[in-house]
Scaffold this active site. Structure first.
Site, PDB file in Angstrom:
ATOM      1  N   HIS A  52       0.844  -1.203   0.000  1.00  0.00           N
ATOM      2  CA  HIS A  52       0.000   0.000   0.000  1.00  0.00           C
ATOM      3  C   HIS A  52       0.870   1.240   0.000  1.00  0.00           C
ATOM      4  CE1 HIS A  52       0.798  -0.460   4.297  1.00  0.00           C
ATOM      5  NE2 HIS A  52       0.290   0.733   4.553  1.00  0.00           N
ATOM      6  N   HIS A  54       1.472   3.966   1.908  1.00  0.00           N
ATOM      7  CA  HIS A  54       2.011   4.757   3.023  1.00  0.00           C
ATOM      8  C   HIS A  54       3.534   4.888   2.948  1.00  0.00           C
ATOM      9  CE1 HIS A  54      -1.808   4.118   5.662  1.00  0.00           C
ATOM     10  NE2 HIS A  54      -1.915   5.150   4.840  1.00  0.00           N
ATOM     11  N   ASP A  56       5.935   4.786   5.057  1.00  0.00           N
ATOM     12  CA  ASP A  56       6.826   3.838   5.739  1.00  0.00           C
ATOM     13  C   ASP A  56       6.899   2.501   5.000  1.00  0.00           C
ATOM     14  OD1 ASP A  56       4.076   3.478   6.680  1.00  0.00           O
ATOM     15  OD2 ASP A  56       4.861   2.100   8.180  1.00  0.00           O
ATOM     16  N   HIS A  57       6.202   2.403   3.850  1.00  0.00           N
ATOM     17  CA  HIS A  57       6.249   1.190   3.023  1.00  0.00           C
ATOM     18  C   HIS A  57       6.855   1.452   1.642  1.00  0.00           C
ATOM     19  CE1 HIS A  57       3.621  -1.157   5.824  1.00  0.00           C
ATOM     20  NE2 HIS A  57       3.431   0.084   6.236  1.00  0.00           N
ATOM     21  N   HIS A 107      -7.327  -0.742   5.570  1.00  0.00           N
ATOM     22  CA  HIS A 107      -6.289   0.164   6.091  1.00  0.00           C
ATOM     23  C   HIS A 107      -6.111   1.309   5.087  1.00  0.00           C
ATOM     24  CE1 HIS A 107      -2.611   1.389   8.161  1.00  0.00           C
ATOM     25  NE2 HIS A 107      -1.941   1.307   7.030  1.00  0.00           N
ATOM     26  N   ASP A 133      -0.074  -3.874   6.353  1.00  0.00           N
ATOM     27  CA  ASP A 133      -0.680  -3.324   7.568  1.00  0.00           C
ATOM     28  C   ASP A 133      -2.123  -3.786   7.733  1.00  0.00           C
ATOM     29  OD1 ASP A 133       1.683  -2.011   8.063  1.00  0.00           O
ATOM     30  OD2 ASP A 133       0.901   0.005   7.684  1.00  0.00           O
ATOM     31  N   HIS A 171       4.780  -4.616  10.780  1.00  0.00           N
ATOM     32  CA  HIS A 171       5.156  -3.916  12.021  1.00  0.00           C
ATOM     33  C   HIS A 171       5.287  -4.859  13.209  1.00  0.00           C
ATOM     34  CE1 HIS A 171       4.653   0.303  10.655  1.00  0.00           C
ATOM     35  NE2 HIS A 171       3.739  -0.200   9.838  1.00  0.00           N
TER      36      HIS A 171
HETATM   37 FE    FE Z   1       2.881   0.831   8.124  1.00  0.00          FE
HETATM   38 ZN    ZN Z   2       0.201   1.714   6.538  1.00  0.00          ZN
END
Ligand code: FE
Ligand code: ZN
Length: 258
Positions: A52, A54, A56-57, A107, A133, A171
């Protein structure tokens, strides 16, 4: 094949599979841990999977990209650097391994998971999935863009995979999720056992992931919305009724402020 969880940021894992020569990574939010691992093991990066959009990905995509490097990602999300947009039912093949794309929206609106029904090959054949996530050990992702019903359906979909499936989440949220799970189901013996197991892993500096679907079905309240104990806890936290979708939504809202 080797499976590695490369720590990134405070609590992310960038999953890497490699065969000693070529590597694939999933959700490289940061390029540095990937570059370090490639150098340490003498590997060439030959595929990237993204679940996805985001940061942090996907934050490491720009630094890792090359003309000959396929980057798979959700067709329903605009992600700079994705070269191979994929959607539900598509199949990604890398080094003879087969990953089936599953739509697990909730998410984010376009979140996908990559499910390998044959695992990492003949000598490591337990199924494996990269779930981003969507599902964490003991918990699930926050519902940011999709609806509660969408997220609930996505988790139910994951629950249909073989119970031996290894779940690679993005995570290390396990211990805090398990505190919530114990508030929901204080009498769950399997849960108490899993808490002790995960506390020992963390004390030794080890990841609690991958988890397995069998474990999550026994301890994760978000996969246990038809259990009487979970239903009554949800009813005490504003669930309108004991329908699994109502129970799920009440748990998710409760967890947001836990
Ligand atoms: Fe994340
Ligand atoms: Zn995420």
């Amino acid at each position: 094949m080797n499976l590695l969880a490369l720590p990134a940021f405070a609590d992310n894992y960038i999953w890497m599979i490699h065969n000693g020569a070529e590597a694939m990574v999933v959700d490289p939010g940061d390029a540095a841990p990937v570059s370090d691992a490639l150098k340490r093991y003498g590997l060439k990066l030959t595929a990237i999977l993204v679940t996805h959009h985001h940061g942090d990905h996907v934050g490491g995509l720009a630094a890792l990209q090359r003309d000959d490097l396929p980057v798979y990602g959700p067709a329903a999300e605009a992600i700079g650097g994705v070269t191979q947009p994929v959607a539900d039912g598509d199949i990604v093949i890398w080094q003879g391994l087969r990953f089936v794309v599953h739509d697990v929206a909730g998410h984010t609106r376009g979140h996908i998971a990559y499910f390998a029904p044959d695992g990492l090959g003949a000598t490591d054949a337990a199924p494996l999935a990269f779930v981003g996530d969507t599902l964490f050990s003991g918990g699930c992702g926050r519902v940011f863009e999709g609806t509660m019903d969408q997220m609930h359906r996505s988790l139910n979909r994951i629950a249909q995979w073989p119970v031996s499936t290894r779940l690679c989440a993005a995570h290390e949220y396990t211990l805090s999720n398990l505190r919530f799970a114990q508030a929901v189901e204080p009498g769950n013996a399997a849960l108490a056992q899993h808490v002790a197991h995960c506390e020992a892993l963390r004390a030794a500096g080890l990841p609690t992931l991958p988890t397995t679907l069998a474990t999550e079905l026994a301890i994760n309240p978000f996969l246990r919305c038809t259990e009487a104990a979970v239903q009554s806890a949800a009813r005490a936290h504003d669930a309108a009724d004991t329908a699994p979708a109502s129970v799920f939504a009440a748990l998710r809202l409760w967890k947001n402020t836990f």
